[in-house]
Scaffold this motif. Structure first.
Motif, short mmCIF file in Angstrom:
data_model
loop_
_atom_site.label_atom_id
_atom_site.label_comp_id
_atom_site.label_asym_id
_atom_site.label_seq_id
_atom_site.Cartn_x
_atom_site.Cartn_y
_atom_site.Cartn_z
N TRP A 1 0.83 -1.21 0.00
CA TRP A 1 0.00 0.00 0.00
C TRP A 1 0.87 1.26 0.00
O TRP A 1 0.57 2.22 -0.72
CB TRP A 1 -0.92 0.02 1.22
CG TRP A 1 -1.95 -1.06 1.22
CD1 TRP A 1 -2.52 -1.68 0.13
CD2 TRP A 1 -2.53 -1.68 2.36
NE1 TRP A 1 -3.42 -2.63 0.54
CE2 TRP A 1 -3.45 -2.65 1.90
CE3 TRP A 1 -2.37 -1.51 3.73
CZ2 TRP A 1 -4.20 -3.44 2.76
CZ3 TRP A 1 -3.13 -2.31 4.59
CH2 TRP A 1 -4.02 -3.25 4.11
N ARG B 1 2.38 1.77 -3.49
CA ARG B 1 1.37 2.24 -4.45
C ARG B 1 1.03 3.70 -4.21
O ARG B 1 0.82 4.46 -5.15
CB ARG B 1 0.11 1.38 -4.38
CG ARG B 1 0.32 0.03 -5.02
CD ARG B 1 -0.95 -0.70 -5.18
NE ARG B 1 -0.70 -1.98 -5.86
CZ ARG B 1 -1.54 -2.97 -5.87
NH1 ARG B 1 -2.70 -2.87 -5.27
NH2 ARG B 1 -1.24 -4.09 -6.49
N THR B 2 0.96 4.10 -2.96
CA THR B 2 0.67 5.50 -2.63
C THR B 2 1.79 6.40 -3.16
O THR B 2 1.51 7.44 -3.77
CB THR B 2 0.53 5.69 -1.11
OG1 THR B 2 -0.56 4.87 -0.66
CG2 THR B 2 0.27 7.13 -0.75
N GLU C 1 3.87 5.76 -5.63
CA GLU C 1 3.82 5.77 -7.09
C GLU C 1 2.70 6.67 -7.59
O GLU C 1 2.87 7.42 -8.55
CB GLU C 1 3.61 4.34 -7.61
CG GLU C 1 4.81 3.46 -7.45
CD GLU C 1 4.52 2.01 -7.81
OE1 GLU C 1 3.37 1.69 -8.21
OE2 GLU C 1 5.43 1.18 -7.67
N ARG C 2 1.54 6.58 -6.93
CA ARG C 2 0.40 7.39 -7.34
C ARG C 2 0.69 8.87 -7.14
O ARG C 2 0.37 9.69 -7.98
CB ARG C 2 -0.84 6.96 -6.54
CG ARG C 2 -2.12 7.61 -7.00
CD ARG C 2 -3.36 7.03 -6.31
NE ARG C 2 -3.18 6.80 -4.89
CZ ARG C 2 -3.29 5.61 -4.29
NH1 ARG C 2 -3.55 4.54 -5.00
NH2 ARG C 2 -3.12 5.48 -3.00
N GLU C 3 1.30 9.22 -6.02
CA GLU C 3 1.63 10.61 -5.76
C GLU C 3 2.63 11.14 -6.77
O GLU C 3 2.54 12.28 -7.21
CB GLU C 3 2.18 10.77 -4.34
CG GLU C 3 1.12 10.64 -3.28
CD GLU C 3 1.70 10.63 -1.87
OE1 GLU C 3 2.95 10.64 -1.73
OE2 GLU C 3 0.91 10.61 -0.91
N LYS D 1 2.97 10.13 -9.92
CA LYS D 1 2.29 10.29 -11.20
C LYS D 1 1.32 11.46 -11.17
O LYS D 1 1.18 12.17 -12.14
CB LYS D 1 1.53 9.01 -11.57
CG LYS D 1 2.43 7.87 -11.94
CD LYS D 1 1.64 6.63 -12.25
CE LYS D 1 2.56 5.46 -12.54
NZ LYS D 1 1.82 4.22 -12.76
N GLU D 2 0.64 11.65 -10.06
CA GLU D 2 -0.36 12.71 -9.96
C GLU D 2 0.28 14.08 -9.82
O GLU D 2 -0.34 15.07 -10.13
CB GLU D 2 -1.30 12.45 -8.79
CG GLU D 2 -2.22 11.27 -9.03
CD GLU D 2 -3.12 10.99 -7.85
OE1 GLU D 2 -3.00 11.67 -6.83
OE2 GLU D 2 -3.95 10.08 -7.97
N ARG E 1 -6.48 18.68 -12.42
CA ARG E 1 -7.45 18.27 -11.40
C ARG E 1 -8.12 19.48 -10.78
O ARG E 1 -7.55 20.56 -10.69
CB ARG E 1 -6.76 17.49 -10.29
CG ARG E 1 -6.35 16.11 -10.72
CD ARG E 1 -5.84 15.33 -9.54
NE ARG E 1 -4.55 15.88 -9.12
CZ ARG E 1 -4.13 15.98 -7.87
NH1 ARG E 1 -4.88 15.58 -6.89
NH2 ARG E 1 -2.96 16.48 -7.59
N LYS F 1 -7.54 10.25 -0.16
CA LYS F 1 -6.09 10.14 -0.24
C LYS F 1 -5.44 10.22 1.14
O LYS F 1 -4.45 9.59 1.39
CB LYS F 1 -5.51 11.25 -1.11
CG LYS F 1 -5.71 11.06 -2.57
CD LYS F 1 -5.04 12.18 -3.30
CE LYS F 1 -5.36 12.15 -4.76
NZ LYS F 1 -4.78 13.27 -5.46
#
Length: 120
Positions: A36, A39-40, A42-44, A46-47, A54, A63
């Protein structure tokens, strides 16, 4: 004929041993938390590139909430992992027996893995 009985007895030994194996829920929880967290991150990453696209405030509460698992979910995950591995060993032992091998090798697992994943 006597040799076949001996091999079946060995396969049953493996099955009995696999039934006695269990996984520590704390270990499984630590693995889940690690996944987890990755993934967090990686997501941060990319975002961060598309912040201008957004709307402000969309999804921020989700989040910021930490991901967790309750005790029953962890216990169930441990049992699923135990059954999955027991089935993998059993199927690999069957393939090894058909080939006349005395040991289960990596290639035996490679052969059973596609169907095992489809079955689970």
């Amino acid at each position: 004929m006597g040799m076949g009985r001996k091999r079946r007895a060995k396969k049953e030994e493996i099955s009995i041993t696999m039934d006695q194996i269990s996984f520590d829920p704390d270990l499984i929880h630590a693995i889940f938390k690690h996944v987890w967290s990755r993934r967090t991150l990686e997501r941060e990453g990319k975002e961060g590139d598309d912040v201008t696209e957004r709307e402000a405030g969309v999804g921020t509460s989700k989040k910021n909430r930490p991901t967790s698992a309750n005790a029953k979910a962890l216990k169930l995950s441990c049992e699923l992992l135990r059954v999955f591995l027991a089935e993998a060993v059993q199927r690999a032992a069957t393939v090894a027996e058909v080939e006349g091998a005395n040991k289960i090798e990596v290639t035996h697992f490679e052969r059973i893995l596609p169907q095992l994943l489809l079955d689970f």
